[in-house]
Design a protein around this motif. Structure first.
Motif, PDB file in Angstrom:
ATOM      1  N   ARG A  85     -14.194  62.993   1.928  1.00  0.00           N
ATOM      2  CA  ARG A  85     -13.148  62.129   2.506  1.00  0.00           C
ATOM      3  C   ARG A  85     -11.878  62.185   1.666  1.00  0.00           C
ATOM      4  O   ARG A  85     -10.753  62.302   2.182  1.00  0.00           O
ATOM      5  N   ASN A  86     -12.045  62.117   0.354  1.00  0.00           N
ATOM      6  CA  ASN A  86     -10.876  62.177  -0.531  1.00  0.00           C
ATOM      7  C   ASN A  86     -10.170  63.524  -0.427  1.00  0.00           C
ATOM      8  O   ASN A  86      -8.931  63.612  -0.506  1.00  0.00           O
ATOM      9  N   GLU A  87     -10.957  64.579  -0.254  1.00  0.00           N
ATOM     10  CA  GLU A  87     -10.370  65.918  -0.098  1.00  0.00           C
ATOM     11  C   GLU A  87      -9.488  65.965   1.145  1.00  0.00           C
ATOM     12  O   GLU A  87      -8.374  66.505   1.117  1.00  0.00           O
TER      13      GLU A  87
ATOM     14  N   ASN B   2     -17.979  60.828  -0.016  1.00  0.00           N
ATOM     15  CA  ASN B   2     -16.735  60.264  -0.548  1.00  0.00           C
ATOM     16  C   ASN B   2     -15.798  61.365  -1.036  1.00  0.00           C
ATOM     17  O   ASN B   2     -14.576  61.313  -0.826  1.00  0.00           O
TER      18      ASN B   2
ATOM     19  N   TYR C 148     -11.643  58.088   8.666  1.00  0.00           N
ATOM     20  CA  TYR C 148     -10.304  58.119   8.086  1.00  0.00           C
ATOM     21  C   TYR C 148      -9.291  58.175   9.219  1.00  0.00           C
ATOM     22  O   TYR C 148      -9.642  58.392  10.383  1.00  0.00           O
TER      23      TYR C 148
ATOM     24  N   LEU D 179      -8.048  63.425   2.717  1.00  0.00           N
ATOM     25  CA  LEU D 179      -6.865  62.570   2.535  1.00  0.00           C
ATOM     26  C   LEU D 179      -5.838  63.232   1.630  1.00  0.00           C
ATOM     27  O   LEU D 179      -4.618  63.124   1.855  1.00  0.00           O
ATOM     28  N   THR D 180      -6.315  63.916   0.604  1.00  0.00           N
ATOM     29  CA  THR D 180      -5.396  64.611  -0.311  1.00  0.00           C
ATOM     30  C   THR D 180      -4.673  65.739   0.412  1.00  0.00           C
ATOM     31  O   THR D 180      -3.455  65.912   0.268  1.00  0.00           O
TER      32      THR D 180
END
Length: 366
Positions: A58-60, A55, A30, A62-63
């Protein structure tokens, strides 16, 4: 090690081997806040890591970036950063009272502990590391004398390290309690020297014209108080009605009572008549002058490092207890008068007692 992409954006894996079996090691990619690409290892397939988990991580991240908070996985990595001895020492010394002992300990820390542990992660210190440190101290030389560091000094250094870590454990600054591996050196240097009655008279005779020194020696030999204890006596601590004096024991962090002899009472009455209730009877520390007097009288032919036989200020306390024992004072009474917390400290004087067995041995007739 081959690299593979997956159907999930930013989730990749590399081929690896675990216990001689084929495995996958997962990573996520990221952009950080500086638009730099970050590749972060998540774990292995054999450890239960799957693409969906990667995944989610990664989303955590980015959030958290969008709302300005630090992702838990990054916070966890920061917790694994090296815990330095300097971090713990700064906290420890910042909460120490400003006294001469603190200055000495800070010097000892900078001279011995910091240079050795400077690049260690304290959360990973092992028994072997402590053994290396102890051996390092044994091999080290005193900068002034060029001789090996005295065992007592080594023990002081080890106790200081232990104090820093115990403080850090108590305040949740460290998880690794390696103080259990710190073993002090065995030392056979207990002071055996005490002044005879003749030597006490010589001391009094030589200092009678020195008001401060004479009063100090009288107090030390009549109460057994330590240097710091005697220097902390205030006018309000003296009770002439009951011939008592309240003493502060800084080693045991307690107070106790001592008795005023007739001579000492007369000296103190004269000394305190012109000072206020909260004033100390000694306005400054005469320690250096007192040591010079003792050296000139009793240490001219004694080696400087001969702890057993050299007369020092603490010898006066030892003399007080020794003559109590010689006069047949019960050991528990000596313990009370010396304010010893542990009777073991007092038992060393038992050999001087009239009922120590000397008479029985002398009457054997062999």
């Amino acid at each position: 090690m081959a690299r593979h992409t997956t159907n999930l954006t930013g989730v990749i894996y590399r081929d690896s081997i675990t216990n001689e079996k084929a495995d996958k090691t997962y990573y996520i990619r990221y952009k950080d806040e500086n638009n730099m690409t970050v590749e972060l290892k998540i774990g292995k397939y054999s450890e239960g890591v799957r693409e969906a988990y990667c995944n989610a991580k990664r989303n955590e991240i980015l959030t958290k970036q969008r709302i300005g908070e630090e992702p838990p996985i990054i916070a966890q990595r920061k917790k694994r950063e090296i815990l330095s001895i300097q971090t713990l020492a700064d906290e420890y010394f910042s909460h120490r009272a400003e006294k001469e002992t603190k200055i000495n300990d800070e010097f000892s820390y900078k001279a011995h502990i910091l240079p050795f542990f400077k690049f260690y992660d304290l959360n990973r210190i092992s028994k072997n590391d402590i053994l290396k440190f102890t051996n390092h101290l044994k091999e080290k030389q005193n900068l002034n004398t060029k001789k090996p560091i005295a065992p007592k000094t080594i023990n002081n250094i080890l106790n200081l390290l232990k104090a820093i870590i115990k403080y850090s454990l108590k305040n949740d600054l460290i998880r690794n309690d390696f103080t259990k591996y710190i073993n002090l050196l065995d030392i056979d240097n207990a002071r055996e020297r005490f002044l005879s009655k003749e030597e006490i008279e010589i001391l009094y005779d030589k200092t009678k014209k020195d008001e401060v020194a004479y009063l100090f020696f009288k107090l030390a030999l009549s109460t057994g108080g330590r240097l710091s204890t005697i220097l902390n006596i205030h006018k309000k601590d003296i009770d002439f009605t009951h011939n008592l004096i309240t003493l502060k024991d800084f080693k045991n962090n307690s107070t106790y009572k001592a008795f005023l002899t007739k001579d000492l009472k007369e000296l103190l009455i004269s000394k305190i008549q012109n000072i206020s209730l909260n004033d100390k009877i000694f306005k400054s520390n005469p320690g250096k002058r007192l040591r010079t007097i003792l050296d000139d009288l009793f240490n001219m032919e004694i080696y400087k490092d001969d702890r057993k036989n050299k007369v020092v200020i603490h010898t006066l306390r030892h003399t007080f207890a020794s003559h109590l024992a010689i006069n047949g004072t019960p050991i528990f009474t000596i313990q009370k008068l010396m304010n010893h917390k542990d009777i073991k400290m007092t038992l060393r004087y038992a050999k001087l007692s009239p009922d120590s067995g000397r008479e029985a041995v002398e009457n054997l007739g062999v």
